[in-house]
Structure formats: C-alpha cells, structure tokens
Write a protein that holds these residues in place. Structure first.
Motif, mmCIF file in Angstrom:
data_model
loop_
_atom_site.group_PDB
_atom_site.id
_atom_site.type_symbol
_atom_site.label_atom_id
_atom_site.label_comp_id
_atom_site.label_asym_id
_atom_site.label_seq_id
_atom_site.Cartn_x
_atom_site.Cartn_y
_atom_site.Cartn_z
ATOM 1 N N GLN A 83 -45.522 -12.724 -38.962
ATOM 2 C CA GLN A 83 -45.030 -12.531 -39.012
ATOM 3 C C GLN A 83 -44.397 -11.692 -40.058
ATOM 4 O OE1 GLN A 83 -42.644 -16.005 -41.904
ATOM 5 N NE2 GLN A 83 -41.831 -16.517 -39.960
ATOM 6 N N SER A 129 -45.055 -6.812 -40.272
ATOM 7 C CA SER A 129 -44.271 -5.799 -39.792
ATOM 8 C C SER A 129 -45.560 -5.153 -38.928
ATOM 9 C CB SER A 129 -44.193 -5.297 -41.150
ATOM 10 O OG SER A 129 -45.154 -4.750 -42.110
ATOM 11 N N GLU A 140 -46.515 -6.926 -36.644
ATOM 12 C CA GLU A 140 -46.224 -7.095 -35.195
ATOM 13 C C GLU A 140 -47.378 -7.995 -34.636
ATOM 14 O OE1 GLU A 140 -43.373 -4.705 -33.045
ATOM 15 O OE2 GLU A 140 -41.855 -5.217 -34.610
ATOM 16 N N THR A 167 -49.814 -9.539 -31.522
ATOM 17 C CA THR A 167 -49.704 -10.676 -30.353
ATOM 18 C C THR A 167 -50.794 -11.255 -31.101
ATOM 19 O OG1 THR A 167 -51.826 -9.558 -29.855
ATOM 20 C CG2 THR A 167 -50.285 -8.359 -28.523
#
Length: 462
Positions: free
Chosen positions: A227, A229, A231, A233
C-alpha cells in the motif's frame, strides 16, 4: 595477482584461476578467519581472494576504505549485472556465489532513483513496526522453542533456538497465515541448507501471501509494502520480501547464538547487560562477515591497487570492524560506529528492530533458564566455514529443567536490562496476533509445520 598465501595448502582448489589467492571458505578459513584477515591486511586496504571456487573478488579489509566505498555510490554501484566475469561466462553456473551475488530486482541490487524508491517503501514500512508487539512476539517464540527442549536439560542453542526463532518472528511480522508461514519457513531454511527447489517453495508461498493481502489487507509489513505510495508491483513486493526474509534470517541467527554464547562464556564480566554482549558481537563477530558487492564505474586506485571497472569489490565487515588502525582509537568512537549493518545509502534499514530481536531473544533464554550454561568454552566453539556469515556451528547448553512448564507469557527481566524491563511493563498492552485470538477448540491442521505448531501452542492447543 602475485600475492601468495599458504600455496602448499590443500585448501587451494584444483584449477583455481589465480593460484595463491586466499580462499575465503573451507576449514582453513573457518578455523582462523582473523589470521586470514591479518594476512590480507598486509597486502593493503584490499586484496584479491577467492570467495568460492573459480570466483575471484577484491576484498576490502580496511575500515576507512570500506567506509569510503560504502559512502561513495557514484563510483561504486550495486547492480551485479555489470559483473565482468559473469558476463564473460567465467563464473560456474552452479557456483555458491551466485545466489548471494547474482542480480535480483530489489533495493539491494538497485542504484540511484530506483534504489531510493524501493528503499523508501521498505524503510517506511519498517518504521510502522510496533516495538512492544515485536518484543512480545520474540518472547512468545522463545517460550515455544524452549518448551520443546526444556525437559531434556540440554540442547543445541543454534539448531534448537537461534535458527528457528527469527523465522517464527518474521512469519508473524509479515502476516503469514499458518499454512503459508509453514512454507515460508521451509523455503528460507532450504535456501540456507542448499535444498533443491527451496527458491521455488519460497517464491510460491510469497506469491500466495501477496495475492491474499490484495484480497484481504492487514496491518502487517506485507500489506504496508503493497500500500506504500511508491506503488510497488507484486513482483517488486515479492523481491523485497525475499531480501528481508533471507537477509535477516542468517544474521539474526548468528547474532543470537554468538551473543548468548559470549554472555555465558567464562570470561564475561558479571553485571554487564545483554546489550553489551550484543554490541561486542556486532563489533568482533560481525554476523554478515563478507558481502555487499560493489562494482566500480571506472578504474579506481585504492592503496596502491587498481580496482577495475565492473570487477566485484566485496566489503569485509568482519575485517573492517577489527582493523588494528581502528581499534587503537575505538574507545573514542560511538558504540554504533561498527559496520555490522553497513553504511551509506545501502545500510541495513532494519538495524533497530534487529537489535531488539537479538537482545530480547538472549534475555528470554536467560530468564526462562536461569542456570543455563555452555558445555564448551567459548574459545573452543566451532565457526562456520563459509565466507558470508560469521556464525557458530553449534553451542551445546545445559540447564536444570524447569519444574513448571515454560509458558508463552512475558518473562521477568534480568537486572540492568532496559529492553527487558520495557517488555515486562508493556506485555499486558502489546497487541496480540490475529491468529492468537482464534478459539482454543479449533482443530489443528493436518501435517502442521513449525509456524502452525507455534500458533497452536500460543492458543493452548498443544
């Protein structure tokens, strides 16, 4: 490559491409690593060694030179895809160096902006660890492991305690349900034992864990990584988890074992706290002994030797910490000036939780087995023969079997131990793991693994 080191020794592997290089593995190295480092220092701040058969690297033994390289990411990068010998097919495909030095898409092997992005996700996630919960989890794990051997009055501290304890703690921190936690432990243990297929077992288990957290997020480190920021993969999350799990297990095992054995040794001053034993371990017996491969972006002169571009340069944390030039004024340095956790942009992001785990594990052993002692003097204990980790092979201990079975509750703290006192005062408010809140009448899973058995024990089911 004109330096020679015991060239008549049978430890020089047949067919070594640079006869005379010091082999940083095998019985000769394992029995006297300090002697090996002393010889290497006579050659300068760095010297060529064979980290594995047919695998040559430059090993940095000087504290100042190590710090210079670790803090100079512009000239020394971590991406092992640059490795000349590997690109040229000169590294055996089955070399034991490859699992440790081969490229993986994680922060450890990344540079620049990509490294900053991945590392930020890791450090931010680690910063959310509840210290009280971590101490309690170590205490519970310690109680479970000790309960398995306490009736015998003797045990092997390494195999029965130091090795499995980090695996139980990590399985909880990363939010593994029992069946996935069991396979994570099998996979991690298999990697260090050289078990075929262990990588696949670990990768499969972590893939399932990530998929589970996508469906049902939790308050664990896996969810926080996912979760963040940055992001990440799913593939990036998986490789960060592999790094945290595998990169933390062996060093923590080594640190718990060595710190315990040192504290129980015949020469340990009475009254010194466990924290001092841990600090001495990090200085004098660095759990990660030789690692952190760097690749010069161009030829670099270091102490009269040329470090060739894209040839691996490894840091000997063990040799750097015991550098005689450093020990002359070590008392004036900060107690944390050792390089056991590295330095610079790639320094270990989990050093504070790691120290907390080690201190709590040693304290729990002493609290639950008050008369525990080692059966072999510290100086006579055998060390592993590998280059990467400085770890005791076995530490036989003996003690009086407790009259009352060892419980999962927090132990009382030894006198003078700050962290144990914190653990004692906080035990009643530390959050329980979600698994521990399940009803005690739940039936145990068939063919339970270690984590499943541990969780069942915390629920009073076994």
């Amino acid at each position: 490559m004109q330096h020679h080191y015991d060239t008549n020794s049978a430890e020089i592997p047949p067919g070594c491409p640079a006869h005379g290089n010091v082999p940083l593995y095998g019985p000769q190295f394992g029995s006297d690593p300090e002697g090996t480092y002393e010889y290497l220092r006579s050659l300068g701040p760095s010297a060529p060694v064979d980290i594995a058969p047919d695998v040559e690297v430059e090993l940095v033994t000087s504290y100042d030179a190590a710090l210079y390289i670790l803090q100079n990411p512009a000239w020394f990068v971590r991406d092992s895809r640059r490795w000349n010998a590997l690109k040229q097919g000169r590294v055996p495909s089955d070399s034991p160096a490859l699992p440790m030095m081969g490229y993986r898409p994680n922060a450890l092997f990344a540079d620049g902006a990509r490294h900053a992005r991945l590392r930020q996700a890791v450090t931010d996630s680690m910063a959310t660890i509840n210290e009280l919960h971590l101490v309690r989890q170590v205490q519970q794990s310690a109680g479970y492991l000790i309960s398995r051997f306490s009736s015998r009055g003797q045990a092997d501290l390494m195999a029965d305690y130091a090795a499995p304890l980090p695996l139980l703690v990590f399985s909880d921190l990363f939010g593994c349900p029992p069946e996935i936690g069991d396979r994570v432990i099998v996979g991690i243990s298999g990697i260090f034992e050289g078990t075929p297929g262990a990588d696949e077992v670990l990768g499969g288990a972590l893939s399932e864990l990530i998929a589970l957290k996508r469906r049902t997020p939790g308050t664990d480190l896996t969810t926080r990584l996912m979760q963040h920021s940055a992001e990440l993969t799913d593939e990036e999350v998986l490789h960060q988890l592999v790094t945290l799990l595998s990169g933390g297990t062996a060093p923590l095992t080594a640190a718990i074992g060595t710190s315990s054995a040192l504290y129980l040794s015949e020469g340990w001053p009475v009254g010194l706290p466990v924290e001092d034993a841990v600090a001495q371990t990090l200085w004098n017996y660095a759990p990660i002994a030789n690692y952190a491969a760097h690749y010069p972006t161009h030829d670099v002169e270091l102490g009269g030797r040329t470090l060739r571009a894209d040839d691996p340069v490894l840091i000997s944390f063990a040799a750097a910490n015991t550098d005689p030039k450093l020990t002359e004024h070590r008392e004036q340095l900060s107690a944390k000036a050792h390089l056991a956790f590295g330095a610079g942009p790639h320094a270990c992001p989990a050093k504070d939780p790691a120290i907390m785990i080690v201190v709590s594990a040693v304290e729990a052993l002493l609290n639950r087995l008050p008369d525990v002692e080692t059966r072999i003097p510290f100086k006579a204990l055998a060390w592993g023969e590998g280059p990467w980790s400085r770890s005791l092979v076995t530490v036989p201990i003996r003690f009086t079997p407790p009259v009352v079975p060892v419980s999962a509750g927090p132990a009382s703290a030894p006198v003078g131990s700050a962290s144990a006192a914190t653990a004692r005062s906080s035990a009643s408010v530390a959050p329980q793991s979600s698994a521990a809140s399940r009803p005690a009448h739940a039936a145990p899973h068939a063919k339970q693994g270690m984590f499943s058995r541990f969780l069942a024990w915390t629920r009073g089911e076994s």
